[in-house]
Scaffold this motif. Structure first.
Motif, PDB file in Angstrom:
ATOM      1  N   ARG A   1       4.381   7.137  -6.980  1.00  0.00           N
ATOM      2  CA  ARG A   1       3.120   6.939  -6.267  1.00  0.00           C
ATOM      3  C   ARG A   1       2.416   8.163  -6.489  1.00  0.00           C
ATOM      4  O   ARG A   1       0.926   7.701  -6.733  1.00  0.00           O
TER       5      ARG A   1
ATOM      6  N   THR B   1       7.911   0.930  -2.170  1.00  0.00           N
ATOM      7  CA  THR B   1       7.686   0.006  -3.362  1.00  0.00           C
ATOM      8  C   THR B   1       8.903  -0.574  -3.923  1.00  0.00           C
ATOM      9  O   THR B   1       9.886  -0.392  -4.197  1.00  0.00           O
TER      10      THR B   1
ATOM     11  N   PRO C   1      -3.923   7.786   9.479  1.00  0.00           N
ATOM     12  CA  PRO C   1      -3.183   6.623   8.610  1.00  0.00           C
ATOM     13  C   PRO C   1      -3.911   5.444   8.952  1.00  0.00           C
ATOM     14  O   PRO C   1      -4.052   5.110   9.914  1.00  0.00           O
ATOM     15  N   ASP C   2      -3.400   4.656   8.024  1.00  0.00           N
ATOM     16  CA  ASP C   2      -3.673   2.972   8.351  1.00  0.00           C
ATOM     17  C   ASP C   2      -2.803   2.548   9.445  1.00  0.00           C
ATOM     18  O   ASP C   2      -1.661   3.097   9.694  1.00  0.00           O
TER      19      ASP C   2
ATOM     20  N   THR D   1       4.488   4.684   5.478  1.00  0.00           N
ATOM     21  CA  THR D   1       3.565   5.465   4.543  1.00  0.00           C
ATOM     22  C   THR D   1       2.181   5.266   5.277  1.00  0.00           C
ATOM     23  O   THR D   1       1.897   4.616   6.203  1.00  0.00           O
ATOM     24  N   SER D   2       1.298   6.222   4.842  1.00  0.00           N
ATOM     25  CA  SER D   2      -0.020   6.421   5.669  1.00  0.00           C
ATOM     26  C   SER D   2      -0.765   5.344   5.053  1.00  0.00           C
ATOM     27  O   SER D   2      -2.023   5.156   5.680  1.00  0.00           O
ATOM     28  N   GLU D   3      -0.268   4.591   4.216  1.00  0.00           N
ATOM     29  CA  GLU D   3      -1.076   3.363   3.713  1.00  0.00           C
ATOM     30  C   GLU D   3      -0.791   2.166   4.743  1.00  0.00           C
ATOM     31  O   GLU D   3      -1.159   1.012   4.424  1.00  0.00           O
ATOM     32  N   GLY D   4       0.030   2.444   5.693  1.00  0.00           N
ATOM     33  CA  GLY D   4       0.465   1.368   6.598  1.00  0.00           C
ATOM     34  C   GLY D   4       1.831   0.496   6.384  1.00  0.00           C
ATOM     35  O   GLY D   4       2.210  -0.512   7.205  1.00  0.00           O
TER      36      GLY D   4
ATOM     37  N   ASP E   1      -4.033  13.733   1.183  1.00  0.00           N
ATOM     38  CA  ASP E   1      -4.431  12.340   0.410  1.00  0.00           C
ATOM     39  C   ASP E   1      -3.455  11.256   1.151  1.00  0.00           C
ATOM     40  O   ASP E   1      -4.093   9.929   1.171  1.00  0.00           O
ATOM     41  N   TRP E   2      -2.142  11.511   1.475  1.00  0.00           N
ATOM     42  CA  TRP E   2      -1.206  10.496   1.941  1.00  0.00           C
ATOM     43  C   TRP E   2      -0.209  11.139   2.333  1.00  0.00           C
ATOM     44  O   TRP E   2       0.169  12.210   1.903  1.00  0.00           O
TER      45      TRP E   2
ATOM     46  N   ASP F   1       3.932  10.237   4.016  1.00  0.00           N
ATOM     47  CA  ASP F   1       5.298   9.243   4.041  1.00  0.00           C
ATOM     48  C   ASP F   1       6.432  10.023   5.127  1.00  0.00           C
ATOM     49  O   ASP F   1       6.799  10.796   4.788  1.00  0.00           O
TER      50      ASP F   1
ATOM     51  N   ARG G   1      -1.099   7.317  -8.693  1.00  0.00           N
ATOM     52  CA  ARG G   1      -2.394   7.455  -8.101  1.00  0.00           C
ATOM     53  C   ARG G   1      -3.389   8.226  -9.053  1.00  0.00           C
ATOM     54  O   ARG G   1      -4.616   8.106  -9.053  1.00  0.00           O
TER      55      ARG G   1
END
Length: 329
Positions: A321, A301, A97-98, A160-163, A24-25, A27, A325
């Motif tokens: 996180r 964060t 990843p982003d 993180t994989s969210e960029g 899912d993600w 880091d 989520r």
């Protein structure tokens, strides 16, 4: 702004390797730090040390499962192998990843007037000597004094994989004074200390002599103390240390993971009264210079002020996180 421990292209390759089996993600957390410590006891330096640490941890989350691996090397081949070990938690289709984007506009909660590494050993010893001499001079019953000064500089880079890519350089300082006073056959101990995410300017408003005075006061007042009677009594807690009691009594129970799994006394009680109307509990990571404050947490964060209990009513849980989520918070 501190220099990244890992550059953006490297972070992107590591995150791609971490998600090479799905997930899912993911880091990446890299840390480099230096810690200096000095102990001064009975008029002389008892110990002095300086240590350094370096490491990278890589995490992959798939559902409620977490894969984690770490290494103590910035060599990219080693880092890729570490990411692939963390990826073993998943068994699906690779996820991209982003694209990395640097997190900008971070708050500055460490306002250092004098960086921690700006003082040499002689100046540090002089600070502790002042505390020791003051403690002995305060009262002839003081017969043993120990002082210590510990500080650290830590740089962390989180991707993180969210960029998100962010780097934070975190200072920490702590000075302690401990005394033993003797009156006849009776001995009593006093202990105090202070510090935070602050530089050596801490000692302008908190001179070593003031720390020594408080440690001596604590020890001497015990000579006149009597045994506490049995029974239930109202207790008034002062700021600072009482926060530890709140943390142990309430904080762990308010962690979202426990509540998501239904194993906390506070599970399913959002909006309900869980304490006296006189009680409000706040988790605040934004107080400038405070020991518990940071510009960005270890998941990338920016911490804020979170009201957990307001006038006795449960308002929120403490999320990371994963719990945020899974619960949609």
């Amino acid at each position: 702004m501190a220099k990244h421990l890992l550059d953006p292209p490297t972070c992107e390759r590591l995150l791609a390797a971490a998600l090479g089996r799905g997930g899912d993600w993911a880091d990446v957390y890299a840390e480099r730090g230096t810690t200096r410590s000095l102990a001064f006891e009975e008029g002389r330096v008892k110990s002095a040390a300086e240590s350094a640490r370096l490491g990278v941890g890589i995490r992959v989350v798939s559902g409620e499962r977490t894969g984690y691996a770490f290494c103590e090397d910035l060599d990219e081949a080693t880092l890729i192998a570490t990411a692939q070990r963390a990826a073993q938690i998943a068994a699906g289709t690779p996820v991209l990843p982003d694209p990395i984007r640097e997190l900008v506009g971070l708050p500055n909660r460490y306002l250092l007037a004098r960086p921690l590494d700006s003082a040499g050993t002689a100046e540090r010893v002089a600070l502790l000597r002042r505390a020791s001499e003051r403690a002995h001079a305060r009262d002839p019953r003081v017969h043993w004094v120990s002082c210590s000064l510990v500080d650290s500089d830590t740089t962390v880079t989180i991707a993180t994989s969210e960029g998100v890519l962010v780097t934070d350089q975190r200072p920490m300082l702590r000075c302690n004074v401990q005394v033993i006073a003797r009156q006849g056959d009776r001995r009593e101990r006093g202990y105090t200390g202070g510090g935070g995410r602050i530089g050596l300017e801490y000692f302008v408003d908190h001179p070593p002599e003031a720390l020594a005075d408080e440690a001596v006061r604590q020890a001497l007042v015990l000579f006149d103390a009597v045994e506490c009677p049995a029974g239930a009594f109202p207790v008034v807690l002062a700021p600072a240390t009482s926060g530890i009691l709140i943390h142990e009594a309430v904080g762990h129970g308010l962690e979202a993971d426990f509540n998501r799994k239904g194993v906390s006394a506070y599970s399913g009680k959002l909006g309900e009264r869980v304490a006296s109307p006189l009680v409000t509990v706040v988790d605040d990571g934004s107080i400038v210079g405070d020991r518990g404050s940071i510009n960005v947490d270890d998941e990338g964060t920016v911490p804020d002020r979170t009201v957990l209990i307001e006038d006795g009513v449960l308002r929120n849980y403490l999320h990371d996180r994963l719990s945020a989520r899974l619960t949609g918070s």
